[in-house]
Design a protein around this motif. Sequence first.
Motif, PDB file in Angstrom:
ATOM      1  N   ASP A  27       0.833  -1.211   0.000  1.00 35.00           N
ATOM      2  CA  ASP A  27       0.000   0.000   0.000  1.00 35.00           C
ATOM      3  C   ASP A  27       0.865   1.257   0.000  1.00 35.00           C
ATOM      4  O   ASP A  27       0.541   2.245  -0.644  1.00 35.00           O
ATOM      5  CB  ASP A  27      -0.924   0.019   1.227  1.00 35.00           C
ATOM      6  N   TYR A  28       1.955   1.199   0.747  1.00 34.64           N
ATOM      7  CA  TYR A  28       2.825   2.386   0.821  1.00 34.64           C
ATOM      8  C   TYR A  28       3.387   2.723  -0.563  1.00 34.64           C
ATOM      9  O   TYR A  28       3.363   3.881  -0.979  1.00 34.64           O
ATOM     10  CB  TYR A  28       3.962   2.153   1.828  1.00 34.64           C
ATOM     11  N   PHE A  29       3.873   1.707  -1.290  1.00 34.41           N
ATOM     12  CA  PHE A  29       4.418   1.977  -2.621  1.00 34.41           C
ATOM     13  C   PHE A  29       3.340   2.536  -3.542  1.00 34.41           C
ATOM     14  O   PHE A  29       3.577   3.502  -4.277  1.00 34.41           O
ATOM     15  CB  PHE A  29       5.041   0.718  -3.235  1.00 34.41           C
ATOM     16  N   ARG A  30       2.142   1.955  -3.479  1.00 35.81           N
ATOM     17  CA  ARG A  30       1.054   2.463  -4.326  1.00 35.81           C
ATOM     18  C   ARG A  30       0.726   3.916  -3.981  1.00 35.81           C
ATOM     19  O   ARG A  30       0.413   4.713  -4.856  1.00 35.81           O
ATOM     20  CB  ARG A  30      -0.175   1.572  -4.211  1.00 35.81           C
ATOM     21  N   ASP A  31       0.833   4.249  -2.703  1.00 34.68           N
ATOM     22  CA  ASP A  31       0.585   5.623  -2.270  1.00 34.68           C
ATOM     23  C   ASP A  31       1.630   6.592  -2.843  1.00 34.68           C
ATOM     24  O   ASP A  31       1.368   7.782  -2.979  1.00 34.68           O
ATOM     25  CB  ASP A  31       0.582   5.672  -0.732  1.00 34.68           C
ATOM     26  N   LEU A  32       2.803   6.082  -3.207  1.00 30.06           N
ATOM     27  CA  LEU A  32       3.866   6.934  -3.741  1.00 30.06           C
ATOM     28  C   LEU A  32       3.560   7.427  -5.158  1.00 30.06           C
ATOM     29  O   LEU A  32       4.254   8.306  -5.661  1.00 30.06           O
ATOM     30  CB  LEU A  32       5.209   6.200  -3.728  1.00 30.06           C
ATOM     31  N   TYR A  33       2.537   6.869  -5.804  1.00 27.49           N
ATOM     32  CA  TYR A  33       2.167   7.368  -7.134  1.00 27.49           C
ATOM     33  C   TYR A  33       1.840   8.857  -7.103  1.00 27.49           C
ATOM     34  O   TYR A  33       1.983   9.552  -8.097  1.00 27.49           O
ATOM     35  CB  TYR A  33       0.970   6.588  -7.709  1.00 27.49           C
ATOM     36  N   ARG A  34       1.430   9.352  -5.921  1.00 22.72           N
ATOM     37  CA  ARG A  34       1.095  10.778  -5.811  1.00 22.72           C
ATOM     38  C   ARG A  34       2.346  11.655  -5.924  1.00 22.72           C
ATOM     39  O   ARG A  34       2.249  12.851  -6.202  1.00 22.72           O
ATOM     40  CB  ARG A  34       0.377  11.045  -4.479  1.00 22.72           C
ATOM     41  N   LEU A  35       3.519  11.086  -5.695  1.00 18.28           N
ATOM     42  CA  LEU A  35       4.762  11.863  -5.787  1.00 18.28           C
ATOM     43  C   LEU A  35       5.192  11.917  -7.246  1.00 18.28           C
ATOM     44  O   LEU A  35       5.470  10.902  -7.859  1.00 18.28           O
ATOM     45  CB  LEU A  35       5.873  11.216  -4.952  1.00 18.28           C
ATOM     46  N   LYS A  36       5.241  13.128  -7.793  1.00 18.94           N
ATOM     47  CA  LYS A  36       5.533  13.271  -9.213  1.00 18.94           C
ATOM     48  C   LYS A  36       6.956  13.744  -9.493  1.00 18.94           C
ATOM     49  O   LYS A  36       7.451  13.594 -10.600  1.00 18.94           O
ATOM     50  CB  LYS A  36       4.548  14.267  -9.860  1.00 18.94           C
ATOM     51  N   THR A  37       7.600  14.366  -8.507  1.00 22.01           N
ATOM     52  CA  THR A  37       8.914  14.950  -8.784  1.00 22.01           C
ATOM     53  C   THR A  37       9.988  14.365  -7.882  1.00 22.01           C
ATOM     54  O   THR A  37       9.716  13.828  -6.805  1.00 22.01           O
ATOM     55  CB  THR A  37       8.905  16.480  -8.574  1.00 22.01           C
ATOM     56  N   TYR A  38      11.203  14.508  -8.354  1.00 25.27           N
ATOM     57  CA  TYR A  38      12.402  14.119  -7.611  1.00 25.27           C
ATOM     58  C   TYR A  38      12.399  14.753  -6.217  1.00 25.27           C
ATOM     59  O   TYR A  38      12.667  14.089  -5.223  1.00 25.27           O
ATOM     60  CB  TYR A  38      13.583  14.568  -8.476  1.00 25.27           C
ATOM     61  N   HIS A  39      12.069  16.044  -6.147  1.00 20.52           N
ATOM     62  CA  HIS A  39      12.099  16.747  -4.852  1.00 20.52           C
ATOM     63  C   HIS A  39      11.030  16.226  -3.890  1.00 20.52           C
ATOM     64  O   HIS A  39      11.258  16.175  -2.683  1.00 20.52           O
ATOM     65  CB  HIS A  39      11.966  18.262  -5.060  1.00 20.52           C
ATOM     66  N   GLU A  40       9.876  15.832  -4.416  1.00 15.95           N
ATOM     67  CA  GLU A  40       8.844  15.246  -3.550  1.00 15.95           C
ATOM     68  C   GLU A  40       9.319  13.920  -2.958  1.00 15.95           C
ATOM     69  O   GLU A  40       9.051  13.616  -1.797  1.00 15.95           O
ATOM     70  CB  GLU A  40       7.549  15.034  -4.344  1.00 15.95           C
ATOM     71  N   VAL A  41      10.030  13.124  -3.752  1.00 17.09           N
ATOM     72  CA  VAL A  41      10.549  11.846  -3.246  1.00 17.09           C
ATOM     73  C   VAL A  41      11.611  12.107  -2.176  1.00 17.09           C
ATOM     74  O   VAL A  41      11.631  11.446  -1.133  1.00 17.09           O
ATOM     75  CB  VAL A  41      11.097  10.962  -4.396  1.00 17.09           C
ATOM     76  N   ILE A  42      12.466  13.085  -2.405  1.00 23.07           N
ATOM     77  CA  ILE A  42      13.479  13.434  -1.393  1.00 23.07           C
ATOM     78  C   ILE A  42      12.809  13.848  -0.085  1.00 23.07           C
ATOM     79  O   ILE A  42      13.226  13.416   1.003  1.00 23.07           O
ATOM     80  CB  ILE A  42      14.409  14.552  -1.911  1.00 23.07           C
ATOM     81  N   ASP A  43      11.770  14.657  -0.165  1.00 25.05           N
ATOM     82  CA  ASP A  43      11.055  15.073   1.052  1.00 25.05           C
ATOM     83  C   ASP A  43      10.465  13.861   1.771  1.00 25.05           C
ATOM     84  O   ASP A  43      10.487  13.793   3.007  1.00 25.05           O
ATOM     85  CB  ASP A  43       9.926  16.060   0.717  1.00 25.05           C
ATOM     86  N   GLU A  44       9.958  12.909   1.013  1.00 27.84           N
ATOM     87  CA  GLU A  44       9.380  11.699   1.599  1.00 27.84           C
ATOM     88  C   GLU A  44      10.464  10.871   2.302  1.00 27.84           C
ATOM     89  O   GLU A  44      10.244  10.352   3.397  1.00 27.84           O
ATOM     90  CB  GLU A  44       8.687  10.881   0.508  1.00 27.84           C
ATOM     91  N   ILE A  45      11.637  10.765   1.688  1.00 29.95           N
ATOM     92  CA  ILE A  45      12.756  10.061   2.340  1.00 29.95           C
ATOM     93  C   ILE A  45      13.087  10.769   3.655  1.00 29.95           C
ATOM     94  O   ILE A  45      13.228  10.124   4.703  1.00 29.95           O
ATOM     95  CB  ILE A  45      14.005  10.028   1.431  1.00 29.95           C
ATOM     96  N   TYR A  46      13.195  12.093   3.592  1.00 29.34           N
ATOM     97  CA  TYR A  46      13.547  12.866   4.779  1.00 29.34           C
ATOM     98  C   TYR A  46      12.563  12.599   5.921  1.00 29.34           C
ATOM     99  O   TYR A  46      12.961  12.439   7.076  1.00 29.34           O
ATOM    100  CB  TYR A  46      13.578  14.357   4.431  1.00 29.34           C
ATOM    101  N   ASN A  47      11.293  12.520   5.592  1.00 36.89           N
ATOM    102  CA  ASN A  47      10.256  12.383   6.623  1.00 36.89           C
ATOM    103  C   ASN A  47       9.984  10.947   7.063  1.00 36.89           C
ATOM    104  O   ASN A  47       9.492  10.727   8.170  1.00 36.89           O
ATOM    105  CB  ASN A  47       8.942  13.005   6.118  1.00 36.89           C
ATOM    106  N   GLN A  48      10.266   9.956   6.218  1.00 38.83           N
ATOM    107  CA  GLN A  48       9.793   8.593   6.480  1.00 38.83           C
ATOM    108  C   GLN A  48      10.876   7.534   6.679  1.00 38.83           C
ATOM    109  O   GLN A  48      10.564   6.438   7.112  1.00 38.83           O
ATOM    110  CB  GLN A  48       8.896   8.119   5.320  1.00 38.83           C
ATOM    111  N   VAL A  49      12.120   7.824   6.340  1.00 44.03           N
ATOM    112  CA  VAL A  49      13.143   6.773   6.354  1.00 44.03           C
ATOM    113  C   VAL A  49      14.041   6.905   7.585  1.00 44.03           C
ATOM    114  O   VAL A  49      14.587   7.979   7.835  1.00 44.03           O
ATOM    115  CB  VAL A  49      13.986   6.815   5.059  1.00 44.03           C
TER     116      VAL A  49
END
Length: 151
Positions: A27-49
């Motif tokens: 479910d978490y990976f499917r939820d990542l479809y909302r992230l469209k840009t490189y910077h959004e993925v970086i923010d997600e790493i910062y907050n979740q990893v």
Amino acid sequence: MGEIQTSGKPIDSLVEKVLCMNILSSDYFRDLYRLKTYHEVIDEIYNQVDHVEPWMTGNCRGPSTAFCLLYKFFTMKLTVKQMHGLLKHPDSPYIRAIGFLYLRYAADPKTLWNWFEPYVKDEEEFSPGSNGRMTTMGVYVRDLLLGQVHL
């Protein structure tokens, strides 16, 4: 500069099959479809990893947030410029570690030393595993190169 020179393997064969299947069905990976840009993925790493092992710890043995986000980057085909941005990122060692993992899995093996060499003495401390044991980024990078990180 363009895209990173890859090994040419399809992305669903980059990580071990069971892990890949678990990532794609999470479910978490499917939820990542909302992230469209490189910077959004970086923010997600910062907050979740908080570790960069392939699997979550504890009872639920699903794929880790780190590996779901790593796979998200596989689907985005990072550029050389974006990779330099990851490897030098000042905000979180986990952003940097996922950059090194991306290279270790997806880049042409002949290019790895050129990417990793500037970082083999990197002194930034972090805990790659969920056990809290600290190491330096330089040691982590060397272990990745030598295949001593359990991928």
